[in-house]
Design a protein around this motif. Sequence first.
Motif, PDB file in Angstrom:
ATOM      1  N   HIS A 241     -15.831   5.914   7.750  1.00  0.00           N
ATOM      2  CA  HIS A 241     -15.786   4.436   7.777  1.00  0.00           C
ATOM      3  C   HIS A 241     -16.257   3.846   9.106  1.00  0.00           C
ATOM      4  O   HIS A 241     -16.446   2.635   9.205  1.00  0.00           O
ATOM      5  CB  HIS A 241     -14.372   3.930   7.487  1.00  0.00           C
ATOM      6  CG  HIS A 241     -13.899   4.229   6.099  1.00  0.00           C
ATOM      7  ND1 HIS A 241     -14.613   3.845   4.980  1.00  0.00           N
ATOM      8  CD2 HIS A 241     -12.805   4.889   5.630  1.00  0.00           C
ATOM      9  CE1 HIS A 241     -13.968   4.252   3.889  1.00  0.00           C
ATOM     10  NE2 HIS A 241     -12.875   4.901   4.253  1.00  0.00           N
TER      11      HIS A 241
ATOM     12  N   GLY B 149     -10.404   2.003   8.559  1.00  0.00           N
ATOM     13  CA  GLY B 149     -10.128   3.001   7.521  1.00  0.00           C
ATOM     14  C   GLY B 149      -9.727   4.348   8.101  1.00  0.00           C
ATOM     15  O   GLY B 149     -10.115   5.393   7.579  1.00  0.00           O
ATOM     16  N   TYR B 150      -8.960   4.321   9.192  1.00  0.00           N
ATOM     17  CA  TYR B 150      -8.473   5.510   9.912  1.00  0.00           C
ATOM     18  C   TYR B 150      -9.572   6.227  10.707  1.00  0.00           C
ATOM     19  O   TYR B 150      -9.330   7.321  11.223  1.00  0.00           O
ATOM     20  CB  TYR B 150      -7.823   6.542   8.974  1.00  0.00           C
ATOM     21  CG  TYR B 150      -6.791   6.031   8.017  1.00  0.00           C
ATOM     22  CD1 TYR B 150      -5.751   5.214   8.433  1.00  0.00           C
ATOM     23  CD2 TYR B 150      -6.838   6.399   6.666  1.00  0.00           C
ATOM     24  CE1 TYR B 150      -4.798   4.758   7.528  1.00  0.00           C
ATOM     25  CE2 TYR B 150      -5.881   5.954   5.758  1.00  0.00           C
ATOM     26  CZ  TYR B 150      -4.865   5.131   6.199  1.00  0.00           C
ATOM     27  OH  TYR B 150      -3.931   4.702   5.303  1.00  0.00           O
ATOM     28  N   CYS B 151     -10.783   5.661  10.770  1.00  0.00           N
ATOM     29  CA  CYS B 151     -11.916   6.358  11.403  1.00  0.00           C
ATOM     30  C   CYS B 151     -12.320   5.701  12.726  1.00  0.00           C
ATOM     31  O   CYS B 151     -12.354   4.473  12.826  1.00  0.00           O
ATOM     32  CB  CYS B 151     -13.115   6.353  10.459  1.00  0.00           C
ATOM     33  SG  CYS B 151     -12.789   7.107   8.856  1.00  0.00           S
TER      34      CYS B 151
ATOM     35  N   GLU C 154     -13.377  -0.784  -4.533  1.00  0.00           N
ATOM     36  CA  GLU C 154     -12.192  -0.381  -3.771  1.00  0.00           C
ATOM     37  C   GLU C 154     -12.520  -0.485  -2.278  1.00  0.00           C
ATOM     38  O   GLU C 154     -13.658  -0.759  -1.892  1.00  0.00           O
ATOM     39  CB  GLU C 154     -11.825   1.059  -4.135  1.00  0.00           C
ATOM     40  CG  GLU C 154     -11.338   1.212  -5.571  1.00  0.00           C
ATOM     41  CD  GLU C 154      -9.859   0.890  -5.732  1.00  0.00           C
ATOM     42  OE1 GLU C 154      -9.088   1.081  -4.777  1.00  0.00           O
ATOM     43  OE2 GLU C 154      -9.472   0.451  -6.827  1.00  0.00           O
TER      44      GLU C 154
ATOM     45  N   ASP D 139      -8.589  12.154  -1.597  1.00  0.00           N
ATOM     46  CA  ASP D 139      -7.977  10.933  -2.142  1.00  0.00           C
ATOM     47  C   ASP D 139      -8.523  10.600  -3.527  1.00  0.00           C
ATOM     48  O   ASP D 139      -8.154   9.581  -4.119  1.00  0.00           O
ATOM     49  CB  ASP D 139      -8.078   9.746  -1.175  1.00  0.00           C
ATOM     50  CG  ASP D 139      -9.385   9.678  -0.417  1.00  0.00           C
ATOM     51  OD1 ASP D 139     -10.327  10.384  -0.794  1.00  0.00           O
ATOM     52  OD2 ASP D 139      -9.459   8.901   0.556  1.00  0.00           O
TER      53      ASP D 139
ATOM     54  N   ASP E 221     -15.361  11.605  -0.608  1.00  0.00           N
ATOM     55  CA  ASP E 221     -14.083  10.924  -0.399  1.00  0.00           C
ATOM     56  C   ASP E 221     -13.985   9.828  -1.468  1.00  0.00           C
ATOM     57  O   ASP E 221     -15.007   9.341  -1.961  1.00  0.00           O
ATOM     58  CB  ASP E 221     -14.072  10.307   1.011  1.00  0.00           C
ATOM     59  CG  ASP E 221     -12.753   9.646   1.372  1.00  0.00           C
ATOM     60  OD1 ASP E 221     -11.934  10.304   2.038  1.00  0.00           O
ATOM     61  OD2 ASP E 221     -12.532   8.475   0.984  1.00  0.00           O
TER      62      ASP E 221
ATOM     63  N   TYR F 264     -14.457  -2.303   0.206  1.00  0.00           N
ATOM     64  CA  TYR F 264     -14.687  -3.535  -0.559  1.00  0.00           C
ATOM     65  C   TYR F 264     -16.090  -4.148  -0.509  1.00  0.00           C
ATOM     66  O   TYR F 264     -16.564  -4.641  -1.517  1.00  0.00           O
ATOM     67  CB  TYR F 264     -13.680  -4.634  -0.171  1.00  0.00           C
ATOM     68  CG  TYR F 264     -12.238  -4.181  -0.209  1.00  0.00           C
ATOM     69  CD1 TYR F 264     -11.664  -3.686  -1.388  1.00  0.00           C
ATOM     70  CD2 TYR F 264     -11.446  -4.199   0.939  1.00  0.00           C
ATOM     71  CE1 TYR F 264     -10.346  -3.259  -1.425  1.00  0.00           C
ATOM     72  CE2 TYR F 264     -10.118  -3.774   0.904  1.00  0.00           C
ATOM     73  CZ  TYR F 264      -9.585  -3.306  -0.281  1.00  0.00           C
ATOM     74  OH  TYR F 264      -8.291  -2.886  -0.310  1.00  0.00           O
TER      75      TYR F 264
ATOM     76  N   PRO G  69     -10.407  11.115  10.468  1.00  0.00           N
ATOM     77  CA  PRO G  69     -11.663  11.226   9.724  1.00  0.00           C
ATOM     78  C   PRO G  69     -12.746  10.324  10.316  1.00  0.00           C
ATOM     79  O   PRO G  69     -12.513   9.702  11.357  1.00  0.00           O
ATOM     80  CB  PRO G  69     -11.273  10.765   8.321  1.00  0.00           C
ATOM     81  CG  PRO G  69     -10.085   9.873   8.505  1.00  0.00           C
ATOM     82  CD  PRO G  69      -9.370  10.403   9.722  1.00  0.00           C
TER      83      PRO G  69
ATOM     84  N   HIS H 237     -13.278   6.814  -1.093  1.00  0.00           N
ATOM     85  CA  HIS H 237     -13.775   5.540  -0.578  1.00  0.00           C
ATOM     86  C   HIS H 237     -15.241   5.627  -0.170  1.00  0.00           C
ATOM     87  O   HIS H 237     -15.699   6.678   0.268  1.00  0.00           O
ATOM     88  CB  HIS H 237     -12.925   5.105   0.627  1.00  0.00           C
ATOM     89  CG  HIS H 237     -11.466   5.006   0.320  1.00  0.00           C
ATOM     90  ND1 HIS H 237     -10.580   6.015   0.629  1.00  0.00           N
ATOM     91  CD2 HIS H 237     -10.755   4.044  -0.308  1.00  0.00           C
ATOM     92  CE1 HIS H 237      -9.364   5.666   0.218  1.00  0.00           C
ATOM     93  NE2 HIS H 237      -9.444   4.476  -0.361  1.00  0.00           N
TER      94      HIS H 237
ATOM     95  N   LEU I 295      -0.234  -1.922   5.606  1.00  0.00           N
ATOM     96  CA  LEU I 295      -0.653  -1.558   4.244  1.00  0.00           C
ATOM     97  C   LEU I 295       0.147  -2.398   3.251  1.00  0.00           C
ATOM     98  O   LEU I 295       1.378  -2.343   3.235  1.00  0.00           O
ATOM     99  CB  LEU I 295      -0.420  -0.053   4.009  1.00  0.00           C
ATOM    100  CG  LEU I 295      -0.923   0.512   2.680  1.00  0.00           C
ATOM    101  CD1 LEU I 295      -2.453   0.484   2.581  1.00  0.00           C
ATOM    102  CD2 LEU I 295      -0.442   1.952   2.478  1.00  0.00           C
TER     103      LEU I 295
ATOM    104  N   GLY J 113     -10.503  11.799   3.877  1.00  0.00           N
ATOM    105  CA  GLY J 113      -9.169  11.343   3.481  1.00  0.00           C
ATOM    106  C   GLY J 113      -8.427  12.291   2.551  1.00  0.00           C
ATOM    107  O   GLY J 113      -8.813  13.453   2.364  1.00  0.00           O
TER     108      GLY J 113
ATOM    109  N   TYR K  79      -4.186  11.837   0.709  1.00  0.00           N
ATOM    110  CA  TYR K  79      -2.899  11.402   1.252  1.00  0.00           C
ATOM    111  C   TYR K  79      -1.669  11.899   0.510  1.00  0.00           C
ATOM    112  O   TYR K  79      -0.553  11.522   0.865  1.00  0.00           O
ATOM    113  CB  TYR K  79      -2.925   9.865   1.375  1.00  0.00           C
ATOM    114  CG  TYR K  79      -4.154   9.439   2.161  1.00  0.00           C
ATOM    115  CD1 TYR K  79      -4.200   9.618   3.538  1.00  0.00           C
ATOM    116  CD2 TYR K  79      -5.305   8.992   1.521  1.00  0.00           C
ATOM    117  CE1 TYR K  79      -5.345   9.329   4.268  1.00  0.00           C
ATOM    118  CE2 TYR K  79      -6.456   8.691   2.244  1.00  0.00           C
ATOM    119  CZ  TYR K  79      -6.475   8.866   3.607  1.00  0.00           C
ATOM    120  OH  TYR K  79      -7.607   8.601   4.317  1.00  0.00           O
TER     121      TYR K  79
HETATM  122  C1  SP5 Z   1     -10.664   8.016   5.374  1.00  0.00           C
HETATM  123  C2  SP5 Z   1     -10.009   7.164   4.315  1.00  0.00           C
HETATM  124  O1  SP5 Z   1      -9.717   7.656   3.235  1.00  0.00           O
HETATM  125  N1  SP5 Z   1      -9.691   5.899   4.621  1.00  0.00           N
HETATM  126  C3  SP5 Z   1      -9.119   5.016   3.668  1.00  0.00           C
HETATM  127  C4  SP5 Z   1      -8.437   3.835   4.261  1.00  0.00           C
HETATM  128  C5  SP5 Z   1      -7.939   2.892   3.210  1.00  0.00           C
HETATM  129  N2  SP5 Z   1      -7.155   1.845   3.764  1.00  0.00           N
HETATM  130  C6  SP5 Z   1      -6.881   0.674   2.969  1.00  0.00           C
HETATM  131  C7  SP5 Z   1      -6.345   1.015   1.619  1.00  0.00           C
HETATM  132  C8  SP5 Z   1      -5.997  -0.197   0.831  1.00  0.00           C
HETATM  133  C9  SP5 Z   1      -5.508   0.217  -0.497  1.00  0.00           C
HETATM  134  N3  SP5 Z   1      -5.155  -0.877  -1.261  1.00  0.00           N
HETATM  135  C10 SP5 Z   1      -4.778  -0.538  -2.566  1.00  0.00           C
HETATM  136  C11 SP5 Z   1      -4.906  -1.717  -3.426  1.00  0.00           C
HETATM  137  C12 SP5 Z   1      -5.133  -1.279  -4.836  1.00  0.00           C
HETATM  138  N4  SP5 Z   1      -6.164  -2.034  -5.443  1.00  0.00           N
END
Ligand code: SP5
Length: 364
Positions: free
Chosen positions: A181, A189-191, A245, A305, A218, A248, A178, A220, A18, A344, A346
């Motif tokens: 994703h 994305g943790y999925c 976000e 989130d 969520d 992307y 979760p 995302h 990260l 998600g 956190y």
């Molecule tokens: C299930 C879930 O919520 N998965 C989310 C996984 C996100 N992983 C990457 C996050 C990258 C965040 N970067 C922040 C940059 C700010 N623009």
Amino acid sequence: LAILFDPDTLLHKTIELLGSKLIPALESPERLEAILKALRISEYDIRTVQDDSVRGKERIERVLNLISETHNYGYLQHLREVHDDWVSAGLIDKDGHVLPECFWLPTSTGKPMRPPKDPFARAGYYAFDMSSDIMSESYQAIVGSANLACEGADMLSGFSLEGSGSDVDTVLALCRPPGHHCDGRRAGGYCYINNAALAVSTWRAAHPDAPVGILDIDFHHGNGTQEIFYADPRVLYVSIHGEDEFPYYTGAEDERGVGDGTGMNINYPLKVGSSVDEYMEKLEFALQHLVAYQAGFLIVSLGFDTYHSDPLGSFQIHTEDYATIAAAIRHKLKDVPALILLEGGYVIEHLGANMLSFLKGWKS
Ligand code: SP5
Ligand code: ZN
């Protein structure tokens, strides 16, 4: 309201890359422990699925069978075996982590995608980011999490072996990891397994062709859920998420579905820093679409989130707002059986209060 939990889901303890740092993944067992603690203090009844007689070998076979409707066979085999394969190949110890190094990319050669035999190369073939580490007990947790979605859908469709489903109109499945994703071929994305897609397959076993609505709140975009149902006219997918976000490359408003599924995918991207008023405006639109579709089953992909101080989100949503959000959903879709799947969220210290607020609004 029934709440489902499986202690196996706490076994998954991963790392992630990260912001160029390799750290313990923000998607941690402590998230779920915080939610459980708050629910127990408020005297919610939590059904521990692992202790039930239904959580036997047969049950898992049914879950895996239903998962295979929307997930690639080689991918599922990879989830089950890759950690052992890495240990056997001497790449890691038993307590080591499977993290991809190189991802598959489309090329001009015209060659089809084919999984590499080398287990090291395979890790990147079946993933799209570095937040989808696999450790020794991940598979057990992944299947446990998926089983909660399946069990929840069964309860709501009156299919449950115990027949306990008939008086329940809402199930909260405390899923972890979760799902939204995962597109059925890749973790990210943790999925690892798309729990919402599994719930649809489960529901359809009892109600073939019934219209299903998925509301994804969520922070995302649920690229995996969108992908799986993109051409499906019997699933309306609606998502409200942070614009541009993570993940992307999906989530734009012009992604509306394809073929018979055209118009059945609705994205509401919201700008970084959006207020709860801006959020509620999109939620009203989202709910109008779900009401018009007359879905007989609602799946809510619920992420916290969207909380104002979430490290992975950027909306201005506070604890009391989750009650407003939940009440809006429930009032608009009051007679629709609903399966709420945890995605998600956190900020561990506020997850419990946020969940309690959501449930208070849902019951209001
Ligand atoms: C299930 C879930 O919520 N998965 C989310 C996984 C996100 N992983 C990457 C996050 C990258 C965040 N970067 C922040 C940059 C700010 N623009
Ligand atoms: Zn998220």
